[in-house]
Motif scaffolding. Structure first.
Motif, PDB file in Angstrom:
ATOM      1  N   SER A 130       0.846  -1.190   0.000  1.00 37.18           N
ATOM      2  CA  SER A 130       0.000   0.000   0.000  1.00 37.18           C
ATOM      3  C   SER A 130       0.882   1.240   0.000  1.00 37.18           C
ATOM      4  CB  SER A 130      -0.898  -0.002   1.233  1.00 37.18           C
ATOM      5  OG  SER A 130      -1.791  -1.107   1.196  1.00 37.18           O
ATOM      6  N   THR A 167      -3.767   1.732  -3.358  1.00 38.60           N
ATOM      7  CA  THR A 167      -3.927   3.159  -3.030  1.00 38.60           C
ATOM      8  C   THR A 167      -5.299   3.469  -2.444  1.00 38.60           C
ATOM      9  OG1 THR A 167      -4.659   3.648  -5.294  1.00 38.60           O
ATOM     10  CG2 THR A 167      -2.300   3.866  -4.834  1.00 38.60           C
ATOM     11  N   SER A 199      -5.670   6.241   0.322  1.00 36.96           N
ATOM     12  CA  SER A 199      -5.302   7.630   0.037  1.00 36.96           C
ATOM     13  C   SER A 199      -5.982   8.201  -1.189  1.00 36.96           C
ATOM     14  CB  SER A 199      -3.777   7.736  -0.124  1.00 36.96           C
ATOM     15  OG  SER A 199      -3.322   6.856  -1.145  1.00 36.96           O
ATOM     16  N   LEU A 200      -6.327   7.368  -2.160  1.00 39.57           N
ATOM     17  CA  LEU A 200      -6.903   7.908  -3.402  1.00 39.57           C
ATOM     18  C   LEU A 200      -8.156   8.746  -3.157  1.00 39.57           C
ATOM     19  CD1 LEU A 200      -6.178   7.730  -6.465  1.00 39.57           C
ATOM     20  CD2 LEU A 200      -7.900   5.943  -6.606  1.00 39.57           C
ATOM     21  N   THR A 219       0.892   5.818  -0.816  1.00 39.94           N
ATOM     22  CA  THR A 219       0.082   7.029  -0.850  1.00 39.94           C
ATOM     23  C   THR A 219       0.015   7.605  -2.253  1.00 39.94           C
ATOM     24  OG1 THR A 219       0.625   7.566   1.433  1.00 39.94           O
ATOM     25  CG2 THR A 219      -0.178   9.369   0.056  1.00 39.94           C
ATOM     26  N   CYS A 220      -1.194   7.851  -2.707  1.00 41.41           N
ATOM     27  CA  CYS A 220      -1.442   8.553  -3.965  1.00 41.41           C
ATOM     28  C   CYS A 220      -2.636   9.459  -3.718  1.00 41.41           C
ATOM     29  CB  CYS A 220      -1.731   7.571  -5.093  1.00 41.41           C
ATOM     30  SG  CYS A 220      -2.048   8.376  -6.693  1.00 41.41           S
ATOM     31  N   SER A 221      -2.398  10.753  -3.647  1.00 39.75           N
ATOM     32  CA  SER A 221      -3.460  11.706  -3.307  1.00 39.75           C
ATOM     33  C   SER A 221      -3.596  12.757  -4.400  1.00 39.75           C
ATOM     34  CB  SER A 221      -3.146  12.370  -1.957  1.00 39.75           C
ATOM     35  OG  SER A 221      -3.006  11.401  -0.938  1.00 39.75           O
ATOM     36  N   CYS A 267       1.473   8.267 -10.158  1.00 41.40           N
ATOM     37  CA  CYS A 267       1.433   7.222  -9.133  1.00 41.40           C
ATOM     38  C   CYS A 267       1.533   5.830  -9.752  1.00 41.40           C
ATOM     39  CB  CYS A 267       0.141   7.323  -8.325  1.00 41.40           C
ATOM     40  SG  CYS A 267      -0.036   8.822  -7.324  1.00 41.40           S
TER      41      CYS A 267
END
Length: 284
Positions: A73, A224, A227-228, A75-77, A99
Motif C-alpha cells: 500500500s 492506493t 489515500s486515493l 500514498t497517492c493523493s 502514481c
C-alpha cells in the motif's frame, strides 16, 4: 480496507473507455482500451481458475512481472477533479498516472525487467482522432503500442460531472497496457493475434489482454485505496454497473471483467492477473 461512504459523487456513473466494435476479419489487433467498469462478485481468491487448453508462450504465462511480489500500500493523493474544468481533470489524470508509473517502476525493478519507461500521455477535450483510430463519448481512451502513447478524450459530460474513481481506473487500465508492452506481453499477443485463424480465437486473445489490464488496474486501486481514496459504495457501484453494462466483443463479458478487477484489488499482486492460464470460460 475500503472506506465507508464519505461523499458520493453526484450524477450518473461515468462511462469508461472501450474500443468500438468487434475485431475485424483481418489480422490487425484493435487498439488497447479500458472497458466500461466491471461486473459480478469474483470467485474466492483461493480458487484459482482452471488452466486453459491452449498452451501460450511463457512470456504470457510465466512473465517476470507476476513474480515481482505484492504491491505494498502506498500514498497517492491526486485530490478531486473540479466540475466544469477540463484542466482540473487533466491535472487529476496526470497525478494518477504519476502514481501508477511509480508503482510499475518499483515492480519492474523487483522483477528484474530492467528500467521501466513511462508512456507518453495525451489528454484533450476536443478532437477524437488518434494514430490508432477514433475515440468517442463512450470509448474515451486507448493505448497505441506502436508509439507507446495513451490517448484520453474528455467528453463534455465528463467535464461537467467528473468522477475521480472512474477516471483513475481508466488511466490505470491504459498504463497497464503500457506495462504489458514493456514486459513483452503485448508483442506476444500481437503475434498470436496475427496468427489466429478465426474471429473467435482473436476475440479470446483480446479478452485475455484486456481483462489482464483490468486486473492490473485493480492492483493499483487496491494499493492506493486508503489515500486515493476508494470509497466502498462508489467501488461497488463501479463493479455493479459493469456487471450490467460492460460486456462487449473486445473486452468480454462484464462479469469476467469484474472478476479480474476485484481479483487484482483484493490481492494487490500481479501474480493474480495471469489471464493466460485461465479457462476460456473465465475470460469469455
Amino acid at each position: 480496507m475500503r472506506k465507508p461512504l464519505i461523499a458520493l459523487a453526484s450524477g450518473a456513473l461515468s462511462v469508461l473507455v472501450v474500443t468500438g466494435s468487434a475485431a475485424p476479419a483481418n489480422s490487425s489487433p484493435p487498439p488497447l482500451a479500458a472497458a466500461p467498469s466491471t461486473v459480478a462478485a469474483p470467485a474466492p481468491m483461493a480458487a484459482a481458475p482452471a488452466a486453459a487448453k491452449r498452451v501460450f508462450p511463457t512470456v504470457l504465462t510465466k512473465n517476470r512481472l507476476y513474480r515481482s511480489g505484492a504491491v505494498d500500500s502506498f500514498t497517492c493523493s491526486p485530490g478531486e477533479p473540479r466540475k466544469g474544468s477540463a484542466n482540473s481533470l487533466k491535472t487529476y489524470l496526470l497525478k494518477v498516472a504519476r502514481c501508477v508509473n511509480q508503482m510499475y517502476a518499483r515492480q519492474f525493478q523487483a522483477a528484474g525487467l530492467g528500467a521501466y519507461r513511462v508512456p507518453k500521455i495525451i489528454i484533450r477535450a476536443a478532437g477524437t482522432k488518434t494514430p490508432c483510430g477514433k475515440l468517442s463519448n463512450t470509448y474515451t481512451a486507448h493505448y497505441c503500442p506502436s508509439s507507446q502513447t495513451i490517448y484520453q478524450f474528455l467528453p463534455k459530460a465528463t467535464i461537467r460531472n467528473p468522477w475521480g474513481l472512474t477516471l483513475a481506473k481508466t488511466m490505470a487500465h491504459e498504463i497497464g497496457h503500457h506495462a504489458q508492452q514493456r514486459a513483452g506481453i503485448v508483442p506476444a499477443f500481437n503475434r498470436l493475434y496475427a496468427q489466429a485463424r478465426t474471429k473467435t480465437a482473436r476475440n479470446y486473445l483480446s479478452h485475455r489482454v484486456e481483462q489482464q489490464a483490468e486486473c492490473m488496474a485493480g492492483v493499483f486501486l487496491g494499493a492506493t485505496q486508503e489515500s486515493l481514496p476508494v470509497i466502498f459504495e462508489e467501488w461497488d457501484q463501479v463493479v455493479d454497473w459493469a456487471a450490467k453494462h460492460a460486456s462487449d466483443t473486445v473486452h468480454g463479458k462484464g462479469r469476467n471483467q469484474a472478476f479480474w478487477l476485484e481479483r487484482g484489488f483484493d490481492s494487490q499482486s500481479f501474480l493474480s492477473c495471469n489471464t493466460w492460464t485461465a479457462s476460456n470460460a473465465r475470460v469469455a
